[in-house]
Enzyme design. Structure first.
Site, mmCIF file in Angstrom:
data_model
loop_
_atom_site.group_PDB
_atom_site.id
_atom_site.type_symbol
_atom_site.label_atom_id
_atom_site.label_comp_id
_atom_site.label_asym_id
_atom_site.label_seq_id
_atom_site.Cartn_x
_atom_site.Cartn_y
_atom_site.Cartn_z
ATOM 1 N N SER A 676 -0.542 -3.341 1.514
ATOM 2 C CA SER A 676 -1.772 -3.172 0.887
ATOM 3 C C SER A 676 -2.631 -1.839 1.034
ATOM 4 C CB SER A 676 -2.829 -4.430 0.639
ATOM 5 O OG SER A 676 -3.189 -4.491 2.061
ATOM 6 N N LYS A 719 -11.316 -9.145 0.000
ATOM 7 C CA LYS A 719 -11.353 -7.887 0.021
ATOM 8 C C LYS A 719 -12.836 -7.203 -0.986
ATOM 9 C CE LYS A 719 -6.760 -7.053 0.638
ATOM 10 N NZ LYS A 719 -5.319 -6.591 0.178
#
Length: 797
Positions: A676, A719
């Site tokens: 990611s 996140k």
């Protein structure tokens, strides 16, 4: 040696033995002082004084630790043994009295004791009497050989007779020493006769006690035998039904406990076998334990399930803040149960970081559904028998923890919490995860077979809930469970949990009243931001407890005059110390080659700084920060994207041959992995190669392909929560992750500008201060500037 004449001789203290005159005895000598005394005696006339110690534990006895009457002896033979000890054969000569004892030289001054006889007639009578009684003593004792009597008949000296008999008797050391100290022969014989009479009486009493105990044992055995005969006779006469006994009770339980046919037939067969066995046999104990365990298993007893949805909703809301998804799932289960009488218990798996309340949530669900709560920790379990039990062929075998805990709960429909299901391991004893496959499969667990029970047991009424920190669970086991993710809490959620649950709980635990302490909301925010870094609230709870402890201490010590302690942002450091973490780690300045990425960890989300630097070189690409294989591949993919777009990004085509590129992810001691960070790596490279700073208030996440496409990622809520906590204003997410935005709390959406991106060009246009100028435009500008310069030269000329 006259009566008053003193001799200075070596002395040998003896442990637990008295040596008489005319007695030959072997002694084993090991103490250094004793060895020295022997050597001294051998060097002179082989004479040595033998004296008994009062306390045998003393290694270096003084004159206080020995008796003052001893025996002068002659050393006949001496032999040194391999282990260092000395075996010495001595012969007693006469009684002596110790006048002085020098411990350092191990010598003593002794005087001889004169032996007197007494009345000769009395001595003759006592001598015959003592021999007769000693013969009787030998017959009762049986430890002294009869040959001693033959040697006694040859002794004519009464004093020597008394000493010989005393030497062979099993009496106390003090009594033997008393005989040695009696110098008059008549008194010595009288004392010895009394002693023998006393010992004979003791032997006779002991014999009577043994006879009585033996008779009692025979009586008990006889009674047991007769009772068994009576039972057999009563059974033949048909009268046994009127006599209640243990077997009747077991038979009644087998009929009433509610077993299914297979189990009932099995237990009945074992019961009939037990009746034929001797109660004292080992096999009877094994069979009886099996029957007791089978009767303890809840075959039909159930608790009444709560079907009141409103009541269950109120219980769940009172115990836990938030967690709407799992609360909704439980209420759905109760709603369906109202319509369907028989509903198989759902098998849920709560997955989330530590401290978010997975285990306590299981207890709340048990309260909401009115089920008994059973918790079984699977952390570190590596034996299949923990789940399935041991076979009865093993000594000390028991059923597995599933059946054992059900027996303990006394109900067949409890809530069974399988804690830390991801922490199981495997070794030579089997795989417990494989054993759980049958337990957690709704289509199979109605015929769960425990190795110990050897019959099927229905687990379909049990509500199983598993907890785990990650999905590091074998795929077949994971497929049998309904996974519900419990993400980390937002700051607002933590504040509400602290105010509604943690602070009141710690006030109660520490005996504090609301009139004695007040914790402001700002303090809780400070604890969340500067003293804890976690997805759950476990450390938050500890810090609040720490404040409460210090307040209680100050109240008891009366260190403060104010009655009520008000904890605020200005004085919280007095209670918790210096701040441990930086809150709002976003850089204040825009920097070249530095990008803020977003990472997911087991304890929630976190900000991830990515740095890129270029140096003159030969095109070497290096990366540091303890990066995993997937992250290293992301760097290579990002490099290929930059090279393929070098013209459009205004970068020299041959940059990869002229410059060395170094990618670093700080906090190098922490392992990092995952795809990611791909867009972050690519942005950092472009910024370093174009000298364009990256906006410090922008965070990004997403996997990148060689075509520059941004692919979706996981852990979006964690996140975004890390970005909000870190002071970011804009977050770039893959456009395909827009579908996950419905699950994101509104306060996160309001606090961040979330921009979906599809291609790397969109990322660069937002993240960089300005977009790079393409290489072809730069070349056109350069050619124009050259032509302008030529015209000027012509005009000048």
């Amino acid at each position: 040696m006259s009566n008053q004449e003193q001799l200075v001789l070596p002395i040998l203290p003896l442990r637990d033995v008295v040596v008489y005159p005319n007695m030959v005895i072997p002694l084993f000598v090991g103490r250094q002082n004793s060895v020295y005394a022997l050597e001294k005696a051998l060097a002179s006339d082989k004479q040595i004084v033998l004296v008994a110690q009062k306390n045998s534990s003393k290694d270096e006895p003084s004159i206080k630790d020995i008796y003052l009457i001893g025996t002068l002896a002659t050393i006949l033979q001496l032999l040194k043994l391999p282990d260092g000890t000395i075996k010495v054969l001595v012969e007693g000569k006469k009684r002596v009295k110790i006048v002085d004892f020098k411990v350092s030289d191990n010598v003593s001054s002794v005087t001889s004791l004169v032996t007197t006889m007494g009345d000769e007639k009395e001595i003759a009578i006592l001598s015959r009497s003592i021999v007769d009684r000693f013969e009787q003593y030998i017959k009762l004792n049986k430890k002294i050989p009869l040959e001693i009597l033959n040697s006694l008949s040859s002794i004519s000296n009464p004093g020597r007779l008394a000493d010989t008999i005393a030497a062979h008797m099993a009496i106390k050391l003090e009594e033997k020493q008393a005989i040695l100290e009696i110098t008059e022969v008549q008194k010595r014989l009288e004392y010895l006769v009394t002693l023998i009479e006393s010992e004979i009486d003791l032997f006779q009493v002991e014999k009577q006690v043994r006879k009585r105990v033996k008779g009692q044992m025979e009586k008990n055995q006889r009674e047991y035998y007769l009772n068994e005969q009576m039972k057999a006779i009563q059974k033949e006469l048909g009268e046994i039904d009127d006599v209640p006994n243990e077997f009747d009770e077991l038979a009644d339980k087998i009929e009433t406990v509610g077993m299914h046919k297979e189990a009932k037939d099995k237990v009945t067969a074992e019961f009939n076998k037990l009746k034929m066995m001797s109660p004292m046999s080992a096999e009877a104990t094994v069979v009886r334990n099996y029957i007791d365990i089978m009767l303890a298993v809840p075959w039909k007893k159930c608790t009444k399930i709560n079907r009141n949805i409103s009541k269950a909703e109120a219980i769940l809301a009172a115990d836990h803040y938030g967690l709407e998804k799992i609360k909704e799932r439980i209420l759905e289960y109760l709603a369906v149960q109202q319509r369907v009488k028989k509903l198989k218990g759902p098998i849920l798996c709560l997955v989330g970081p530590p401290g978010v309340g997975k285990t306590s949530l299981g207890l709340s669900i048990a309260r909401a559904t009115n089920r008994k709560f059973i918790r079984m920790s699977l952390g570190g379990v590596r034996d299949e028998a923990e789940i399935r039990g041991h076979r009865r062929t093993y000594i000390g075998s028991l059923p597995g923890k599933i059946i054992y805990n059900l027996s303990k709960s006394e109900t067949r429909n409890p809530l069974f919490l399988l804690d830390e299901v991801d922490k199981m391991s495997t070794d030579f004893r089997g795989d417990p995860a494989s054993a759980l496959l049958e337990v957690l499969d709704p289509e199979q667990n109605n015929t769960f077979n425990d190795h110990y029970l050897e019959v099927d047991y229905d687990l379909s009424d049990v509500m199983f809930i598993a907890t785990a920190n990650s999905l590091n669970i074998p795929s077949p086991l994971l497929d049998r469970m309904e996974v519900i993710r419990i993400p980390g809490y937002t700051e607002q959620e933590k504040l509400n949990i602290a105010k509604g649950y943690l602070v009141p709980k710690q006030f109660k635990n520490h005996g504090l009243k609301e009139t004695e302490i007040k914790i402001n909301d700002g303090v809780i925010y400070d604890i969340i931001r500067y003293y804890t870094r976690e997805a759950g609230v476990r450390n938050l709870d500890r810090e609040i407890a720490k404040i409460c402890r210090k307040v209680v201490k100050s109240i008891l010590l009366k260190t403060s005059k104010s009655k009520k302690k008000i904890i605020n942002s200005t004085n919280v450091n007095k209670y918790l110390g210096v701040q441990r973490y930086r809150y709002g780690r976003a850089e204040e300045l825009d920097r070249i080659g530095q990008v803020t990425g977003l990472a997911w960890t087991e304890v929630g989300g976190d900000l991830l700084t990515i740095e890129a630097a270029i140096m003159s070189g030969k095109g070497k690409l290096s990366y540091t920060g303890q990066l995993g294989d997937v992250m290293q591949e992301s760097i290579q993919a990002a490099m290929s994207v930059v090279r393929s777009r070098s013209v459009s990004l205004g970068i020299d085509d041959n940059f990869y041959q002229k410059y060395d590129l170094h990618i670093h992810v700080p906090e190098g001691a922490t392992p990092k992995d995952g795809p990611s960070a791909g867009v972050g790596m690519c942005t950092a490279m472009v910024s370093a190669l174009t000298d364009i700073p990256v906006r410090s208030d922008v965070a990004m996440t997403g996997e990148i392909t060689l075509r520059g496409e941004v692919l979706p990622i996981g852990g979006l809520k964690e996140k975004l929560l890390a970005a909000l906590r870190g002071g970011m204003s804009t977050v770039l997410i893959p456009s395909e992750n827009l579908r996950d935005m419905e699950e994101i709390p509104d306060n996160i959406k309001k606090g961040l500008t979330i921009k979906p991106v599809k291609w790397i060009e969109e990322v660069l246009s937002i993240a960089l201060q300005k977009m790079p100028i393409p290489q072809d435009i730069i070349e056109i500008d350069e050619s124009k500037s050259k032509s302008i310069g030529l015209d000027e030269n012509i005009q000048t000329h």
